[in-house]
Motif scaffolding. Structure first.
Motif, short mmCIF file in Angstrom:
data_model
loop_
_atom_site.label_atom_id
_atom_site.label_comp_id
_atom_site.label_asym_id
_atom_site.label_seq_id
_atom_site.Cartn_x
_atom_site.Cartn_y
_atom_site.Cartn_z
N GLU A 57 -9.96 -1.90 -8.89
CA GLU A 57 -10.24 -2.03 -10.35
C GLU A 57 -9.64 -3.09 -10.30
OE1 GLU A 57 -8.91 0.78 -14.46
OE2 GLU A 57 -8.30 1.29 -12.58
N VAL A 58 -9.94 -3.63 -11.55
CA VAL A 58 -9.21 -5.03 -11.47
C VAL A 58 -8.09 -5.20 -13.26
CG1 VAL A 58 -9.51 -7.31 -12.06
CG2 VAL A 58 -10.91 -6.21 -10.29
N LEU A 59 -6.70 -4.88 -12.42
CA LEU A 59 -6.31 -4.52 -13.79
C LEU A 59 -5.56 -5.80 -14.00
CD1 LEU A 59 -4.22 -1.33 -12.07
CD2 LEU A 59 -6.17 -1.73 -13.86
N SER A 60 -4.70 -5.89 -15.31
CA SER A 60 -4.57 -6.72 -15.77
C SER A 60 -3.37 -7.80 -14.77
CB SER A 60 -3.09 -6.71 -16.99
OG SER A 60 -1.95 -6.32 -17.20
N THR A 61 -2.81 -7.53 -14.02
CA THR A 61 -1.84 -7.25 -13.01
C THR A 61 -1.96 -7.26 -11.61
OG1 THR A 61 -0.34 -5.89 -13.07
CG2 THR A 61 0.68 -7.05 -14.55
N LYS A 62 -2.53 -7.20 -10.96
CA LYS A 62 -3.23 -6.77 -9.94
C LYS A 62 -4.29 -6.03 -9.26
CE LYS A 62 -1.29 -1.96 -9.94
NZ LYS A 62 -0.54 -0.75 -9.17
N VAL A 63 -5.39 -5.92 -8.60
CA VAL A 63 -6.44 -5.65 -8.04
C VAL A 63 -6.03 -4.34 -6.85
CG1 VAL A 63 -8.15 -5.85 -7.14
CG2 VAL A 63 -8.17 -7.83 -7.79
N GLU A 64 -6.70 -2.92 -7.69
CA GLU A 64 -6.11 -2.45 -7.00
C GLU A 64 -7.28 -1.03 -6.67
OE1 GLU A 64 -3.07 1.43 -8.35
OE2 GLU A 64 -5.13 1.81 -8.79
N ILE A 65 -7.39 -0.97 -4.71
CA ILE A 65 -8.25 -0.51 -4.00
C ILE A 65 -7.64 0.36 -3.79
CG2 ILE A 65 -10.05 -0.56 -1.97
CD1 ILE A 65 -8.04 -3.40 -3.11
N TYR A 67 0.84 -1.06 -0.11
CA TYR A 67 -0.35 -0.13 0.67
C TYR A 67 1.07 1.00 0.17
CZ TYR A 67 0.53 1.31 4.82
OH TYR A 67 1.67 1.65 5.96
N TYR A 68 0.22 2.17 -0.79
CA TYR A 68 0.56 3.79 -0.27
C TYR A 68 0.09 4.59 0.40
CZ TYR A 68 -0.86 4.24 -4.93
OH TYR A 68 -1.32 4.90 -6.91
N GLN A 69 0.06 5.88 0.79
CA GLN A 69 -0.91 6.35 0.28
C GLN A 69 -0.36 8.11 0.59
OE1 GLN A 69 -1.63 6.85 4.87
NE2 GLN A 69 0.28 5.96 5.32
N LYS A 70 -1.64 9.12 0.83
CA LYS A 70 -1.74 10.58 0.89
C LYS A 70 -2.43 10.50 1.92
CE LYS A 70 -3.26 10.75 -3.38
NZ LYS A 70 -4.46 11.09 -4.35
N PRO A 71 -3.05 12.32 2.71
CA PRO A 71 -3.16 12.04 3.43
C PRO A 71 -4.77 12.03 3.43
CG PRO A 71 -1.73 13.87 3.01
CD PRO A 71 -1.47 13.05 2.06
N GLU A 72 -4.98 12.20 2.23
CA GLU A 72 -6.55 12.95 1.46
C GLU A 72 -6.85 10.55 1.44
OE1 GLU A 72 -4.73 14.14 -0.17
OE2 GLU A 72 -5.12 16.30 1.51
N SER A 83 -2.62 -2.89 -2.87
CA SER A 83 -2.48 -2.75 -4.29
C SER A 83 -2.37 -4.54 -3.74
CB SER A 83 -1.39 -3.05 -5.04
OG SER A 83 -1.53 -1.41 -5.32
N ILE A 84 -3.63 -5.58 -4.50
CA ILE A 84 -3.07 -7.67 -3.87
C ILE A 84 -2.84 -7.63 -5.70
CG2 ILE A 84 -4.87 -9.30 -3.83
CD1 ILE A 84 -4.35 -7.13 -2.06
N PHE A 85 -1.35 -7.63 -5.67
CA PHE A 85 -0.59 -8.73 -7.11
C PHE A 85 -1.34 -10.08 -7.05
CE2 PHE A 85 1.74 -5.34 -4.75
CZ PHE A 85 2.55 -4.13 -6.11
N ALA A 86 -2.85 -9.91 -8.24
CA ALA A 86 -2.64 -11.38 -8.10
C ALA A 86 -3.22 -10.56 -9.89
CB ALA A 86 -4.49 -11.77 -8.09
#
Length: 388
Positions: A255-263, A195-200, A205-208
């Protein structure tokens, strides 16, 4: 075999051996994974161990299998209440109440949720459905919001526990005391997450790689993130952390991408979290409006008679701790409310204050945004327009 394990689990629960009960229910679920009742019973055992996140997950699974199981909604509601997710708790309890009519447990708990929700958004003690504050009737006293369940709610949880075990008291004699806790080595997670973050915002990322979008199911709570990846022919992946801070579920997306799921999680407060998951050992960081600027110091040949930096800090502290009364106290209270409000609340405050000639201050934009706010002077006073 599964019924025998379930009976042993119930006996362990009656003996207050909740850890053994969880282990035995887990073994029974492995043999019968479509039993909503087993998940609901394990949820109750997890609740007794203060594993509230796990209890919510089990209740959700029971509801998924059997959407008409009222006790699953009850247990989800109580566990979410303990996690201070009052909106989620109320929604679950209202659904359970619609399935089980005339059950006072639901109505009492829903009332508790309403009180906590009202306390989250109002700094004053007088609770009403719409957030309306009169300039002349406001009190500087605010009610403390307690963090623990009331005795009434604890009693309701105990009643739920008693009902869940049914008439097991009759089988109390002769029950086996040989239930031993089975040590299971934790399995290595199938997918890696970062995971990475900003204040807001925080992005998980789930690498699947190559996972179909229809196999991904994500549920957002106020402080719970539940990720399920169920690819046919493969073991299920379930990641459900209790988040370090609260998020706004309606604004979260994935969003489900080709290499990962990004929340993408939208934080309720614009602060950086020390970690993704909640921990009692890690303190909540304080929000700083702007970084403190260090005053440069210069060498001097003369001895310094006064520490002006220390004096300035002392003045700021005294201003912050100053006890105000009368109009000054009211203005400070409103200023604090406005400073901590979101955009809609600020618009509601400005509109209601101006249109009512300073007699009404509302923080509910849905209530005042579509109509003109009429003046509401205190009893014994008359509202008049200023004439030039």
């Amino acid at each position: 075999m599964a019924p025998d394990l379930a009976n042993q689990a119930r006996e362990a629960f009656v003996d207050d051996d909740f850890r053994s009960a969880v282990d035995l229910y887990t073994q029974a679920i492995d043999l019968n994974p479509r039993s909503a009742d087993l998940y609901a019973e394990r949820a109750q055992a997890n609740f007794k161990l203060d594993n509230f996140t796990e209890a919510v997950a089990d209740a959700n699974k029971a509801i998924e299998i059997d959407p008409s199981m009222a006790k699953a909604y009850l247990r989800k509601g109580i566990a979410c209440f303990k996690l201070e997710e009052y909106h989620t708790a109320k929604a679950a309890l209202e659904k359970g109440a619609s399935l089980l009519q005339n059950d006072s447990r639901f109505s009492k708990l829903i009332s508790e949720c309403d009180e906590r929700i009202a306390g989250m958004y109002r700094p004053i003690a007088n609770i009403r459905n719409k957030f309306e504050i009169s300039l002349y009737a406001v009190s500087a006293e605010s009610s403390d919001l307690t963090r623990s369940l009331t005795p009434e709610v604890t009693s309701i949880a105990a009643q739920s526990s008693d009902k869940s075990v049914g008439n097991l008291e009759e089988a109390e004699e002769g029950r086996s005391k040989s239930c031993q806790r089975k040590e299971v080595e934790p399995a290595k997670p199938k997918y890696r997450h970062e995971y990475y973050q900003k204040p807001e915002e925080l992005v998980v990322s789930i690498f699947a790689k190559g996972v179909p979008a229809k196999s991904v199911s994500i549920d957002y709570g106020e402080q719970i993130l539940s990720i399920m990846i169920d690819v046919p022919g493969e073991d299920k992946y379930h990641f459900q952390p209790r988040l370090f801070g609260k998020v706004v579920p309606d604004k979260c997306r994935f969003e489900v991408l080709s290499t990962k799921v990004e929340i993408r999680l939208v934080k309720a407060e614009a602060i950086n979290w020390p970690s993704l998951e909640y921990s009692k050992e890690v303190a909540v960081p304080h929000v700083n409006a702007s970084p403190a600027l260090k005053t440069p110091s210069y060498p001097s040949s003369k001895p310094r008679t006064k520490d002006w930096d220390k004096l300035a800090a002392q003045v700021k502290k005294e201003e912050k701790e100053e006890k105000l009364d009368g109009d000054a106290a009211v203005n400070k209270l409103f200023g604090d409310i406005y400073q901590s409000a979101d955009e809609d609340m600020r618009r509601a405050m400005l509109k209601s204050f101006v249109e009512s000639n300073g007699t009404v201050l509302s923080t509910n934009w849905q209530d005042v945004g579509s109509k003109k706010v009429e003046g509401s002077p205190p009893d014994g006073m008359e509202l008049k327009k200023w004439e030039y």
